[in-house]
Design an enzyme around this catalytic site. Structure first.
Site, short mmCIF file in Angstrom:
data_model
loop_
_atom_site.label_atom_id
_atom_site.label_comp_id
_atom_site.label_asym_id
_atom_site.label_seq_id
_atom_site.Cartn_x
_atom_site.Cartn_y
_atom_site.Cartn_z
N PRO A 231 0.79 -1.23 0.00
CA PRO A 231 0.00 0.00 0.00
C PRO A 231 0.82 1.28 0.00
CG PRO A 231 -0.12 -1.11 2.13
CD PRO A 231 0.54 -2.06 1.18
N ASN A 232 0.30 2.25 -0.71
CA ASN A 232 0.86 3.61 -0.80
C ASN A 232 2.11 3.71 -1.66
OD1 ASN A 232 -1.11 4.91 0.94
ND2 ASN A 232 -0.18 3.71 2.58
N ARG B 79 5.31 10.92 -2.59
CA ARG B 79 5.07 10.57 -1.18
C ARG B 79 6.36 10.72 -0.37
NH1 ARG B 79 4.74 4.45 1.16
NH2 ARG B 79 4.21 5.02 3.30
N TYR C 270 11.39 8.35 1.02
CA TYR C 270 11.27 7.27 0.03
C TYR C 270 11.94 7.59 -1.30
CZ TYR C 270 7.97 5.58 3.47
OH TYR C 270 7.41 5.14 4.64
N ASN D 274 7.89 -5.70 -1.36
CA ASN D 274 7.90 -4.61 -0.40
C ASN D 274 6.48 -4.53 0.15
OD1 ASN D 274 7.91 -2.34 1.12
ND2 ASN D 274 8.90 -1.03 -0.40
N ALA E 68 3.42 -0.85 4.68
CA ALA E 68 2.95 -0.85 6.08
C ALA E 68 2.50 -2.24 6.53
CB ALA E 68 1.82 0.15 6.24
N HIS F 85 4.50 -4.56 9.00
CA HIS F 85 4.47 -4.46 10.45
C HIS F 85 3.17 -4.99 11.05
CE1 HIS F 85 7.71 -1.87 9.20
NE2 HIS F 85 6.86 -1.04 8.62
N ASP G 11 1.49 -15.49 6.57
CA ASP G 11 0.96 -16.85 6.42
C ASP G 11 0.97 -17.30 4.97
OD1 ASP G 11 0.56 -17.20 9.12
OD2 ASP G 11 -1.62 -16.91 9.05
N GLU H 7 12.53 -9.73 0.97
CA GLU H 7 11.78 -8.56 1.45
C GLU H 7 12.63 -7.31 1.21
OE1 GLU H 7 10.86 -8.90 5.62
OE2 GLU H 7 10.40 -6.77 5.82
N HIS I 244 12.82 -2.85 1.37
CA HIS I 244 12.27 -1.57 1.81
C HIS I 244 13.14 -0.45 1.28
CE1 HIS I 244 9.50 -3.56 4.52
NE2 HIS I 244 10.50 -4.34 4.86
N LEU I 245 12.50 0.61 0.83
CA LEU I 245 13.26 1.77 0.38
C LEU I 245 14.01 2.40 1.55
CD1 LEU I 245 10.09 2.64 -1.38
CD2 LEU I 245 12.16 2.86 -2.72
N SER I 246 13.31 2.57 2.67
CA SER I 246 13.92 3.21 3.84
C SER I 246 14.50 2.14 4.76
CB SER I 246 12.87 4.04 4.59
OG SER I 246 11.85 3.19 5.10
N ARG J 29 14.00 3.88 11.95
CA ARG J 29 12.85 4.78 11.98
C ARG J 29 12.05 4.58 13.29
NH1 ARG J 29 9.69 4.57 6.51
NH2 ARG J 29 8.73 6.39 7.52
N ARG K 32 8.03 0.56 13.33
CA ARG K 32 8.48 0.02 12.04
C ARG K 32 9.65 -0.96 12.19
NH1 ARG K 32 5.91 3.38 8.16
NH2 ARG K 32 5.49 5.43 9.03
C1 DQA Z 1 8.44 0.88 3.50
C2 DQA Z 1 8.59 1.10 5.01
C3 DQA Z 1 7.26 0.92 5.72
O1 DQA Z 1 7.40 1.14 7.11
C4 DQA Z 1 6.25 1.94 5.19
O2 DQA Z 1 4.98 1.72 5.79
C5 DQA Z 1 6.14 1.92 3.71
C6 DQA Z 1 7.36 1.75 2.90
C7 DQA Z 1 9.75 1.20 2.74
O3 DQA Z 1 9.86 0.77 1.60
O4 DQA Z 1 10.63 1.87 3.28
O5 DQA Z 1 5.08 2.17 3.15
O6 DQA Z 1 8.14 -0.48 3.27
#
Ligand code: DQA
Length: 151
Positions: free
Chosen positions: A15-16, A23, A28, A79, A82, A85, A92, A103, A105-107, A112, A116
């Site tokens: 999501p997002n 964003r 990010y 990725n 959110a 977490h 599952d 897995e 993650h950009l950040s 953080r 997270r």
């Molecule tokens: C994220 C880190 C997550 O905590 C956050 O909710 C995201 C992006 C990242 O790529 O850094 O939406 O997965």
């Protein structure tokens, strides 16, 4: 569709992540999702794999894509955003399909807010790459392909 001999990789964005580019660019980065997907597709081609990229803001849709991946794909780069977490359902699904998964993650989620720091996904993946911006995806794809070629 059945698996063919070339590696077939699924990249999933949670999501997002459709908002990447605008964003919170200070966290990010400024690269839009379409550009990340294009970079990944070209890297996959260079590495002799084919790639499909999908994004969803819906947990159930991500779960269904993971469940259905077993028939078609050799591995997953995800990725979960959110849902990293919060989502036992995605954890599952990854446990259930047993496809090799990386897995990303950009950040750097560990640097953080404390909420997270925990990933419910991490126990079910080969490894986690976080903190390299858009390059986290490329590193993840390389790691997955190397893993698959070695196994
Ligand atoms: C994220 C880190 C997550 O905590 C956050 O909710 C995201 C992006 C990242 O790529 O850094 O939406 O997965």
């Amino acid at each position: 569709m059945t698996k063919d001999t070339a590696l077939n990789i699924l990249a999933l964005h949670g999501p997002n992540l459709n908002l990447l580019g605008t964003r919170e660019p200070e966290i990010y980065g400024a690269v839009p999702l379409a550009a990340i997907d294009a970079q990944l597709a070209s890297l996959a081609k260079t590495l002799g794999a084919s790639l499909q990229c999908r994004q969803s803001n819906h947990e159930g849709e991500l779960v269904e894509w993971i469940q259905n991946a077993q028939a078609t794909f050799d591995g997953i780069v995800i990725n979960p955003a959110a849902y990293t977490h919060t989502s036992l359902a995605i954890a599952d699904a990854l446990r259930a399909v047993k496809l090799p998964c990386i897995e990303v993650h950009l950040s750097n989620i560990f640097a953080r807010e404390t909420q997270r720091h925990q990933s419910l996904i991490a126990p079910h993946v080969i490894g986690c790459i976080a903190g390299f911006g858009a390059n986290s995806y490329a590193l993840g794809l390389r790691a997955l392909i190397e893993h698959l070629n070695a196994s």
